[in-house]
Design an enzyme around this catalytic site. Structure first.
Site, PDB file in Angstrom:
ATOM      1  N   LYS A  76      51.423 -48.800  32.908  1.00  0.00           N
ATOM      2  CA  LYS A  76      52.094 -48.163  31.767  1.00  0.00           C
ATOM      3  C   LYS A  76      53.362 -47.435  32.201  1.00  0.00           C
ATOM      4  O   LYS A  76      54.407 -47.563  31.555  1.00  0.00           O
ATOM      5  CB  LYS A  76      51.111 -47.220  31.061  1.00  0.00           C
ATOM      6  CG  LYS A  76      49.883 -47.924  30.488  1.00  0.00           C
ATOM      7  CD  LYS A  76      49.012 -46.994  29.665  1.00  0.00           C
ATOM      8  CE  LYS A  76      48.334 -45.927  30.493  1.00  0.00           C
ATOM      9  NZ  LYS A  76      47.355 -46.495  31.455  1.00  0.00           N
ATOM     10  N   THR A  77      53.286 -46.674  33.270  1.00  0.00           N
ATOM     11  CA  THR A  77      54.474 -45.968  33.751  1.00  0.00           C
ATOM     12  C   THR A  77      55.531 -46.954  34.220  1.00  0.00           C
ATOM     13  O   THR A  77      56.729 -46.789  33.950  1.00  0.00           O
ATOM     14  CB  THR A  77      54.104 -45.015  34.900  1.00  0.00           C
ATOM     15  OG1 THR A  77      53.171 -44.059  34.439  1.00  0.00           O
ATOM     16  CG2 THR A  77      55.334 -44.301  35.431  1.00  0.00           C
ATOM     17  N   ASP A 121      53.434 -39.371  29.034  1.00  0.00           N
ATOM     18  CA  ASP A 121      52.142 -39.839  29.546  1.00  0.00           C
ATOM     19  C   ASP A 121      51.008 -39.014  28.942  1.00  0.00           C
ATOM     20  O   ASP A 121      51.179 -37.839  28.617  1.00  0.00           O
ATOM     21  CB  ASP A 121      52.134 -39.721  31.068  1.00  0.00           C
ATOM     22  CG  ASP A 121      51.052 -40.571  31.702  1.00  0.00           C
ATOM     23  OD1 ASP A 121      50.472 -41.420  31.010  1.00  0.00           O
ATOM     24  OD2 ASP A 121      50.795 -40.390  32.909  1.00  0.00           O
ATOM     25  N   THR A 170      45.311 -43.340  27.824  1.00  0.00           N
ATOM     26  CA  THR A 170      44.105 -44.030  28.271  1.00  0.00           C
ATOM     27  C   THR A 170      43.035 -44.013  27.181  1.00  0.00           C
ATOM     28  O   THR A 170      42.010 -44.662  27.329  1.00  0.00           O
ATOM     29  CB  THR A 170      43.538 -43.356  29.536  1.00  0.00           C
ATOM     30  OG1 THR A 170      43.326 -41.958  29.270  1.00  0.00           O
ATOM     31  CG2 THR A 170      44.509 -43.495  30.697  1.00  0.00           C
ATOM     32  N   ARG A 229      46.818 -50.773  40.938  1.00  0.00           N
ATOM     33  CA  ARG A 229      46.918 -49.580  41.784  1.00  0.00           C
ATOM     34  C   ARG A 229      45.846 -49.580  42.859  1.00  0.00           C
ATOM     35  O   ARG A 229      46.091 -49.255  44.025  1.00  0.00           O
ATOM     36  CB  ARG A 229      46.810 -48.319  40.932  1.00  0.00           C
ATOM     37  CG  ARG A 229      46.769 -47.037  41.772  1.00  0.00           C
ATOM     38  CD  ARG A 229      46.696 -45.788  40.900  1.00  0.00           C
ATOM     39  NE  ARG A 229      47.955 -45.601  40.205  1.00  0.00           N
ATOM     40  CZ  ARG A 229      48.064 -45.013  39.014  1.00  0.00           C
ATOM     41  NH1 ARG A 229      46.971 -44.615  38.387  1.00  0.00           N
ATOM     42  NH2 ARG A 229      49.239 -44.851  38.468  1.00  0.00           N
TER      43      ARG A 229
END
Length: 356
Positions: A76-77, A121, A170, A229
């Site tokens: 997302k980032t 965020d 999230t 990640r």
């Protein structure tokens, strides 16, 4: 490769946790793709987002507000930064928990440049007053700044330059409908397939100057829980092992041996995950058992078991949440190499639940 900013969760220190610590963020900055062409995975999201951005550039307008939802670590980032890069605009990054008052948000909005991308965020954790101010800012590019207190308070309208808000969450279900409806484009980030993670790992290995073969990449990808990640974090730990214990080349055997040291098994379960399953199977015969009892047996807090371990175990089909409590599935018994007792399967409802 494709990641998100850190969030405060009990999983922060886990090797297979989705949240990013400071070391992750430092490495991720060097590995992030710079445009949609480099971004791996999320094919539908990339295609749709590419259309949105191209159309906005053709009109000479700012892009529509974008809402990205999905588990931590899926990109997302990274996508927010790509949106800014594709639009040739600067990006401002903040988070919902950092905006506790409407004045905090007003200060950020009033300093934006025309066309700037504001990445927010964990947008669902923003305070309600700030959230209500955001409605008007997104729709009319205006905010009302309150001057004074009590009966003498005055609302001064402040015009804002057109900007693009990229919200990440999230837990999309916690967003109020009025806020969700103001986003022109919404996308849900899915977990990655192993083949996609292999591409992520090969790309990261190249950027990190690490030699890895296809079997080694596949071994790491299979233990990465569908999350880029985590794949990159495991790659770095396997790289360390290969440099110290071998010739620096990551093969399947080297990857397996390295991840065994870090207690990440072939399915991506770590010590906490296996501890929950072992307690459920060995102490309670597969369940059903209450969450609090299970947490005491594992020696962890109730919230840690529920929010950190259980989501992955449920997604993998190893554990089920039922009205009577937590129940192990046949796959859980098979994964740990145990045989479910006949009396347990007949007495705890697993026969009805799973056809065993």
């Amino acid at each position: 490769m494709n990641w998100d900013d850190t969030t405060d969760t009990p999983a922060e220190e886990r090797l297979v946790g989705g949240s990013a610590d400071r070391d992750d963020q430092a490495v991720e900055a060097a590995l992030r793709p710079k445009d949609l062409g480099e971004f791996i995975g999320q094919e539908k999201v990339r295609e749709q987002l590419d259309l949105v951005l191209r159309a906005a550039r053709a009109r000479g307008a700012t892009a529509d507000h974008v809402l990205l939802s999905g588990a931590p670590g899926l990109g997302k980032t990274t996508l927010s930064m790509i949106i800014a890069a594709e639009m040739g605009a600067p990006i401002r990054i903040t988070s919902g928990p950092a905006i506790q008052h409407a004045g905090d948000l007003a200060a950020i909005l009033s300093s934006l440049q025309e066309g700037e991308v504001l990445f927010l965020d964990e947008i669902h954790r923003m305070s309600r007053p700030a959230e209500e101010m955001l409605y008007m800012a997104m729709e009319d590019f205006r905010v009302d700044v309150i001057v004074g207190k009590g009966p003498g308070a005055t609302a001064i309208p402040l015009e804002l330059p057109p900007f693009t808000l990229v919200g990440a969450t999230t837990r999309a279900g916690l967003l109020p409908p009025p806020l969700r409806d103001r986003f022109g484009f919404t996308a849900h980030m899915e977990f990655y397939e192993p083949a996609e993670l292999e591409r992520v790992i090969h790309r990261s290995a190249h950027l990190l100057d690490v030699e890895i073969d296809s079997a080694g990449a596949a071994e790491i990808a299979g233990r990465s829980r569908g999350t880029p990640r985590i794949a990159n974090r495991l790659l770095r730990r396997v790289r360390d092992y290969a440099q110290v214990k071998a010739d620096g080349v990551i093969t399947k055997d080297i990857a397996a041996a390295a991840l065994a040291v870090y207690e990440v098994d072939a399915r991506g379960l770590d010590r906490l995950d296996r501890g929950v399953l072992e307690a459920l199977l060995k102490l309670f015969g597969g369940g059903p058992v209450g969450l609090s009892t299970l947490a005491v047996a594992v020696g962890e807090e109730r919230e840690t078991v529920e929010e950190v371990a259980e989501p992955f175990l449920v997604r993998e089909g190893l554990l089920a949440r039922t009205p009577r409590g937590r129940v192990a599935t046949p796959a859980a018994w098979a994964h740990l190499g145990l045989t479910p007792p006949r009396s347990s399967a007949a007495g705890n409802g697993q026969g009805d639940l799973f056809g065993a």
